[in-house]
Design a protein around this motif. Structure first.
Motif, mmCIF file in Angstrom:
data_model
loop_
_atom_site.group_PDB
_atom_site.id
_atom_site.type_symbol
_atom_site.label_atom_id
_atom_site.label_comp_id
_atom_site.label_asym_id
_atom_site.label_seq_id
_atom_site.Cartn_x
_atom_site.Cartn_y
_atom_site.Cartn_z
ATOM 1 N N HIS A 6 0.869 -1.174 0.000
ATOM 2 C CA HIS A 6 0.000 0.000 0.000
ATOM 3 C C HIS A 6 0.907 1.225 0.000
ATOM 4 N N SER A 37 -1.732 -1.113 -3.998
ATOM 5 C CA SER A 37 -2.708 -0.027 -4.003
ATOM 6 C C SER A 37 -1.953 1.251 -3.667
ATOM 7 N N GLU A 47 -10.166 4.988 -0.304
ATOM 8 C CA GLU A 47 -10.870 3.708 -0.377
ATOM 9 C C GLU A 47 -10.284 2.728 0.624
ATOM 10 N N GLN A 48 -11.141 1.893 1.175
ATOM 11 C CA GLN A 48 -10.638 0.862 2.084
ATOM 12 C C GLN A 48 -9.911 -0.211 1.258
ATOM 13 N N ILE A 49 -8.786 -0.714 1.793
ATOM 14 C CA ILE A 49 -8.064 -1.757 1.062
ATOM 15 C C ILE A 49 -8.844 -3.062 1.216
ATOM 16 N N ASP A 50 -9.117 -3.732 0.084
ATOM 17 C CA ASP A 50 -9.904 -4.961 0.146
ATOM 18 C C ASP A 50 -9.085 -6.125 -0.405
ATOM 19 N N ILE A 51 -8.326 -6.774 0.471
ATOM 20 C CA ILE A 51 -7.452 -7.859 0.004
ATOM 21 C C ILE A 51 -7.566 -9.080 0.906
ATOM 22 N N GLY A 52 -8.704 -9.213 1.590
ATOM 23 C CA GLY A 52 -8.885 -10.351 2.493
ATOM 24 C C GLY A 52 -7.965 -10.247 3.690
ATOM 25 N N ASN A 53 -7.404 -11.370 4.127
ATOM 26 C CA ASN A 53 -6.568 -11.307 5.336
ATOM 27 C C ASN A 53 -5.081 -11.340 5.009
ATOM 28 N N GLU A 83 -8.814 -0.625 10.919
ATOM 29 C CA GLU A 83 -9.695 -1.248 9.922
ATOM 30 C C GLU A 83 -9.491 -2.760 9.874
ATOM 31 N N GLN A 85 -6.496 -4.403 9.204
ATOM 32 C CA GLN A 85 -5.448 -4.935 8.327
ATOM 33 C C GLN A 85 -4.302 -5.508 9.165
#
Lengths: 170, 22
Positions: A6, A37, A47-53, A83, A85
């Motif tokens: 990120h 990202s 935007e929220q990072i959306d990459i699972g765990n 959040e 992460q």
């Protein structure tokens, strides 16, 4: 698996990101097969990072330890942690040895022909002064803040080639 | 004068540095 990267950048008004940084992201995805990202400090609604765990590296693409590195980066690190992460903070780019070697290579490639000087954003904290001194010693060329550069009447006599120490145009 | 990421060897170098992170 690799960490998700990120990248944190300064950005311009309204969270806009310079095309050379977007191209960096694109090349990391295409050529290096990385999950990446990018976020600008100037973006009010990132935007929220959306990459699972998956584990994340927060990589601050800043060159000097100014207020963004010392104040904004830790805030964003905390936000991402809250959040949920699984995140690690990477050193800011300007303190990372491979980056400094790259800048050193650039300087070395020019030195037979010109006398380079590094022109940087003015920063004034004690941390920043210590950092700038060690940077000057490492690169072995003069460093000027751009306010000092603009005032220095000797620079023409010295015939320096200014290298702007900025990732993107300011 | 170009900013650093507009210089080809720096741009490519940074792609390599970040691409090689764990």
């Amino acid at each position: 698996p690799h960490y998700h990267l990120h990248l944190l950048v300064h950005g311009s008004r309204g969270g806009e990101i310079h095309p050379s940084l977007l191209s960096l992201v694109d090349q990391l995805k295409r050529l290096k097969n990385r999950s990446v990202s990018i976020e600008a400090l100037t973006d009010d609604n990132p935007e929220q990072i959306d990459i699972g765990n998956r584990s994340v590296f927060l990589v601050p693409l800043f060159l000097l330890p100014g207020s963004h590195v010392c104040i904004d980066v830790p805030k964003i690190f905390n936000r991402l942690q809250e959040e949920g992460q699984n995140i690690k903070l990477f050193p800011f780019l300007g303190s990372f040895k491979p980056w400094l070697s790259l800048i050193d290579d650039l300087i070395t490639s020019q030195r037979p022909f010109v006398k380079p000087a590094l022109i940087h954003h003015p920063i004034s904290s004690d941390t920043a002064s210590v950092f700038l001194k060690s940077l000057e010693k490492f690169l072995n060329i003069p460093l000027y803040s751009w306010s000092r550069w603009n005032q220095d009447t000797f620079k023409k006599e010295k015939n320096y080639l200014p290298i702007p120490y900025l990732l993107t145009p300011n | 004068l170009k900013s650093l990421l507009e210089i080809d060897i720096i741009h490519r170098g940074l792609v390599n540095i970040l691409g090689n992170l764990p």
